[in-house]
Design a protein around this motif. Structure first.
Motif, PDB file in Angstrom:
ATOM      1  N   ASN A 178       0.690  -1.095   0.000  1.00 22.13           N
ATOM      2  CA  ASN A 178      -0.050  -0.134   0.178  1.00 22.13           C
ATOM      3  C   ASN A 178       0.834   1.292  -0.043  1.00 22.13           C
ATOM      4  O   ASN A 178       0.609   2.178   0.832  1.00 22.13           O
ATOM      5  CB  ASN A 178      -0.954   0.113   1.031  1.00 22.13           C
ATOM      6  N   LEU A 179       1.617   1.203  -1.119  1.00 25.76           N
ATOM      7  CA  LEU A 179       2.614   2.350  -0.928  1.00 25.76           C
ATOM      8  C   LEU A 179       2.134   3.553  -1.681  1.00 25.76           C
ATOM      9  O   LEU A 179       1.088   3.344  -2.505  1.00 25.76           O
ATOM     10  CB  LEU A 179       3.802   2.099  -1.881  1.00 25.76           C
ATOM     11  N   THR A 180       2.456   4.952  -1.320  1.00 24.87           N
ATOM     12  CA  THR A 180       2.067   5.981  -1.984  1.00 24.87           C
ATOM     13  C   THR A 180       2.950   6.518  -2.927  1.00 24.87           C
ATOM     14  O   THR A 180       4.172   6.839  -2.463  1.00 24.87           O
ATOM     15  CB  THR A 180       1.531   7.237  -1.161  1.00 24.87           C
ATOM     16  N   LEU A 181       2.754   6.551  -4.371  1.00 29.05           N
ATOM     17  CA  LEU A 181       3.758   6.955  -5.423  1.00 29.05           C
ATOM     18  C   LEU A 181       3.266   8.428  -5.816  1.00 29.05           C
ATOM     19  O   LEU A 181       2.372   8.769  -6.339  1.00 29.05           O
ATOM     20  CB  LEU A 181       3.951   6.155  -6.326  1.00 29.05           C
ATOM     21  N   VAL A 182       4.189   9.501  -5.847  1.00 26.60           N
ATOM     22  CA  VAL A 182       3.989  10.663  -6.025  1.00 26.60           C
ATOM     23  C   VAL A 182       4.898  11.164  -7.350  1.00 26.60           C
ATOM     24  O   VAL A 182       6.056  10.939  -7.347  1.00 26.60           O
ATOM     25  CB  VAL A 182       4.326  11.909  -4.989  1.00 26.60           C
ATOM     26  N   LYS A 202       4.355  -2.825  -4.337  1.00 24.27           N
ATOM     27  CA  LYS A 202       2.925  -2.573  -4.328  1.00 24.27           C
ATOM     28  C   LYS A 202       2.457  -1.139  -4.146  1.00 24.27           C
ATOM     29  O   LYS A 202       2.707  -0.989  -3.325  1.00 24.27           O
ATOM     30  CB  LYS A 202       2.430  -3.568  -3.136  1.00 24.27           C
ATOM     31  N   VAL A 203       1.995  -0.412  -5.240  1.00 22.88           N
ATOM     32  CA  VAL A 203       1.541   0.906  -4.906  1.00 22.88           C
ATOM     33  C   VAL A 203      -0.076   0.930  -5.125  1.00 22.88           C
ATOM     34  O   VAL A 203      -0.567   0.209  -5.581  1.00 22.88           O
ATOM     35  CB  VAL A 203       2.137   1.583  -6.076  1.00 22.88           C
ATOM     36  N   ASN A 204      -0.373   1.496  -3.882  1.00 23.41           N
ATOM     37  CA  ASN A 204      -1.880   1.621  -3.647  1.00 23.41           C
ATOM     38  C   ASN A 204      -2.587   2.913  -3.888  1.00 23.41           C
ATOM     39  O   ASN A 204      -3.625   3.037  -4.507  1.00 23.41           O
ATOM     40  CB  ASN A 204      -2.249   1.536  -2.107  1.00 23.41           C
ATOM     41  N   GLU A 205      -1.674   3.933  -4.068  1.00 24.78           N
ATOM     42  CA  GLU A 205      -2.088   5.416  -4.432  1.00 24.78           C
ATOM     43  C   GLU A 205      -0.986   5.957  -5.320  1.00 24.78           C
ATOM     44  O   GLU A 205       0.304   5.878  -5.216  1.00 24.78           O
ATOM     45  CB  GLU A 205      -2.370   6.178  -3.275  1.00 24.78           C
ATOM     46  N   VAL A 206      -1.544   6.491  -6.659  1.00 23.82           N
ATOM     47  CA  VAL A 206      -0.637   7.409  -7.372  1.00 23.82           C
ATOM     48  C   VAL A 206      -1.011   8.735  -7.348  1.00 23.82           C
ATOM     49  O   VAL A 206      -2.353   8.893  -7.614  1.00 23.82           O
ATOM     50  CB  VAL A 206      -0.445   6.773  -8.872  1.00 23.82           C
ATOM     51  N   ILE A 207      -0.121  10.003  -7.075  1.00 21.64           N
ATOM     52  CA  ILE A 207      -0.554  11.257  -7.275  1.00 21.64           C
ATOM     53  C   ILE A 207       0.403  11.866  -8.374  1.00 21.64           C
ATOM     54  O   ILE A 207       1.488  11.749  -8.281  1.00 21.64           O
ATOM     55  CB  ILE A 207      -0.397  11.918  -5.964  1.00 21.64           C
ATOM     56  N   ILE A 208      -0.511  12.408  -9.323  1.00 21.32           N
ATOM     57  CA  ILE A 208       0.433  12.978 -10.385  1.00 21.32           C
ATOM     58  C   ILE A 208       0.330  14.663 -10.386  1.00 21.32           C
ATOM     59  O   ILE A 208      -0.726  15.242 -10.185  1.00 21.32           O
ATOM     60  CB  ILE A 208      -0.268  12.702 -11.938  1.00 21.32           C
ATOM     61  N   ILE A 209       1.456  14.893 -10.230  1.00 19.23           N
ATOM     62  CA  ILE A 209       1.554  16.510  -9.883  1.00 19.23           C
ATOM     63  C   ILE A 209       1.937  17.167 -11.164  1.00 19.23           C
ATOM     64  O   ILE A 209       3.386  16.918 -11.553  1.00 19.23           O
ATOM     65  CB  ILE A 209       2.274  16.975  -8.735  1.00 19.23           C
ATOM     66  N   ASN A 210       1.522  18.355 -11.749  1.00 19.67           N
ATOM     67  CA  ASN A 210       1.878  18.815 -12.981  1.00 19.67           C
ATOM     68  C   ASN A 210       1.668  20.328 -13.105  1.00 19.67           C
ATOM     69  O   ASN A 210       0.498  20.788 -12.367  1.00 19.67           O
ATOM     70  CB  ASN A 210       1.252  17.840 -14.261  1.00 19.67           C
ATOM     71  N   ARG A 211       2.167  21.073 -13.883  1.00 17.53           N
ATOM     72  CA  ARG A 211       1.650  22.570 -14.037  1.00 17.53           C
ATOM     73  C   ARG A 211       0.323  22.671 -14.810  1.00 17.53           C
ATOM     74  O   ARG A 211      -0.333  23.619 -14.252  1.00 17.53           O
ATOM     75  CB  ARG A 211       2.643  23.298 -15.071  1.00 17.53           C
ATOM     76  N   ASN A 252       3.145  12.657   2.570  1.00 18.09           N
ATOM     77  CA  ASN A 252       2.678  11.117   2.537  1.00 18.09           C
ATOM     78  C   ASN A 252       3.281  10.509   1.735  1.00 18.09           C
ATOM     79  O   ASN A 252       2.898   9.060   1.708  1.00 18.09           O
ATOM     80  CB  ASN A 252       1.182  11.301   2.203  1.00 18.09           C
ATOM     81  N   ALA A 253       4.245  10.815   0.765  1.00 22.09           N
ATOM     82  CA  ALA A 253       4.769   9.896  -0.143  1.00 22.09           C
ATOM     83  C   ALA A 253       5.839   8.607   0.326  1.00 22.09           C
ATOM     84  O   ALA A 253       6.697   9.145   1.263  1.00 22.09           O
ATOM     85  CB  ALA A 253       5.632  10.764  -1.146  1.00 22.09           C
ATOM     86  N   ASP A 254       5.651   7.761  -0.314  1.00 22.54           N
ATOM     87  CA  ASP A 254       6.766   6.523   0.184  1.00 22.54           C
ATOM     88  C   ASP A 254       7.767   6.698  -0.930  1.00 22.54           C
ATOM     89  O   ASP A 254       9.023   6.301  -0.776  1.00 22.54           O
ATOM     90  CB  ASP A 254       6.080   5.264   0.140  1.00 22.54           C
ATOM     91  N   ILE A 255       7.382   6.855  -2.260  1.00 29.28           N
ATOM     92  CA  ILE A 255       8.349   6.998  -3.223  1.00 29.28           C
ATOM     93  C   ILE A 255       7.880   8.541  -4.170  1.00 29.28           C
ATOM     94  O   ILE A 255       6.577   8.901  -4.420  1.00 29.28           O
ATOM     95  CB  ILE A 255       8.069   5.782  -4.511  1.00 29.28           C
ATOM     96  N   ILE A 256       8.772   8.997  -4.514  1.00 32.32           N
ATOM     97  CA  ILE A 256       8.867  10.383  -5.342  1.00 32.32           C
ATOM     98  C   ILE A 256       9.587  10.256  -6.627  1.00 32.32           C
ATOM     99  O   ILE A 256      10.648   9.592  -6.489  1.00 32.32           O
ATOM    100  CB  ILE A 256       9.095  11.621  -4.430  1.00 32.32           C
TER     101      ILE A 256
END
Length: 389
Positions: A178-182, A202-211, A252-256
């Motif tokens: 349940n990792l969070t990937l930003v 195992k990624v549970n949440e993906v957050i895309i940050i863009n302009r 909250n990110a585990d991986i950026i």
């Protein structure tokens, strides 16, 4: 080539042999592969394993088999305000792989080639990729170009594969679900980083940050269409201008992953939580900087190639190499078990280091090894166009 023909035709007459040798030496074909054909030959799973091997060959002791001369860079600045010489470049990157004597790989399996890759910030407005690339492979025996392939997808795939491998290394002693990937960015690099990292952890949440929202929404839609039952992770979008939401996401990110061409840090490194692993892949010049010095000071750092130390993100580290313990070494040495990546982060004796950072600016050994795999697959699948030269 001549020796192989002679061995295959021992019973033939000298006249026949001379004819076959002459015809072979005169004949020259070149395989040409399009972007679509490269995609067919290079799925995420293959890219990860291929680049694990490629990165393992680039080691400090020089015994891994990789030879990577310095790249040549040409800046592009047409003289108008829409383009900056610090972000628009064309790079020429040769490399070769020579199987080491201590491996079981056949010693004649030499790989030689070069990638030409550019960064053009205005390309998306023209419907073109920001990072167009082409790879050529040589026949090592004759020195002739044997394959030319479109390599925009290949570049993104091998970069993302390297980040996936580094993420595996960083999290191997702290496996989590349940990792969070930003991910900062919403282009092809962002897409393949999400797919590649989800392939190894195992990624549970993906957050895309863009302009801008348009590309981010398109990426989200594409990912959701491909997910089906394979990945149940939620995908959300944040605008880079919304600093409060960006701060919360980073916290909250585990991986950026940072895959942008910015010259200004994307977020405040103080907000990253301990244990986070960061993959920085967008910057490649001293002026470009996706992460700030505060974050680097907190990180155990590995790099893909020594040139990464010249990139803006690691300017503090390079200036303080003899004073601080943050620099661990090349990812190739970590993959070859020459050191344990994550040891400094987990060591009570270095409490100031609580995160890990893989800085990648790209190495041509990944390009040519990946391209050779694609070329071999294309020949086996009988796709591509063979051109008589």
């Amino acid at each position: 080539m001549v020796s192989r023909i002679l061995l295959d035709n021992k019973s033939k007459s000298p006249t026949y042999l001379m004819f076959r040798v002459t015809q072979t030496l005169r004949s020259r074909t070149m395989l040409i592969l399009s972007e679509a054909e490269v995609r067919q030959c290079f799925p995420v799973s293959a890219a990860i394993e291929c680049n694990r091997n490629a990165l393992s060959s680039l080691r400090k002791d020089g015994e891994g088999g990789a030879m990577v001369p310095s790249r040549i860079g040409l800046p592009y600045n047409p003289g108008d305000a829409s383009s900056s010489p610090s972000t628009d470049w064309s790079l020429f990157k040769p490399a070769a792989y020579y199987p080491p004597s201590n491996t079981n790989v056949r010693k004649d399996n030499i790989i030689m080639g070069m990638k030409v890759v550019s960064v053009r910030a205005n390309n998306p407005a023209m419907g073109k990729p920001t990072v167009p690339a082409t790879v050529m492979l040589l026949n090592p025996e004759t020195g002739e170009v044997s394959t030319i392939m479109a390599a925009t997808y290949l570049t993104a795939a091998r970069t993302a594969a390297g980040s996936a491998v580094s993420t595996e290394l960083a999290l191997k002693n702290n496996p989590k679900n349940n990792l969070t990937l930003v991910v900062f960015g919403a282009g092809l690099q962002a897409e393949l980083h999400i797919k590649s990292i989800r392939h190894v952890v195992k990624v549970n949440e993906v957050i895309i940050i863009n302009r801008t929202s348009e590309r981010a929404e398109k990426l989200k839609e594409d990912l959701l269409q491909e997910d089906n039952e394979q990945q149940a992770s939620g995908i959300s979008i944040i605008m880079l201008s919304d600093q409060e939401l960006v701060q919360n996401a980073v916290h909250n990110a585990d991986i950026i992953v940072t895959c942008t061409n910015t010259c200004e840090p994307l977020f405040d490194g103080r907000h990253v939580k301990p244990g986070c692993h960061i993959n920085g892949v967008g910057s490649f010049t001293p002026q470009m900087k996706e992460v700030d010095d505060t974050l680097v000071q907190r990180c155990e750092v590995i790099i893909d190639t020594p040139e990464a130390l010249d990139v803006g993100d690691l300017s503090w580290l390079k200036a303080n190499m003899t004073k601080v313990p943050n620099y661990a070494g090349l990812i190739g040495d970590a993959l070859s078990s020459n050191f344990d990546f994550g040891k400094l982060r987990d060591d009570p004796g270095t409490p100031q280091i609580d995160c890990t950072f893989f800085k990648s600016c790209g190495t041509a050994i990944q390009d040519v090894v990946s391209a050779q795999y694609v070329s071999d697959q294309a020949l086996a699948m009988k796709i591509g166009k063979n051109v008589e030269m």
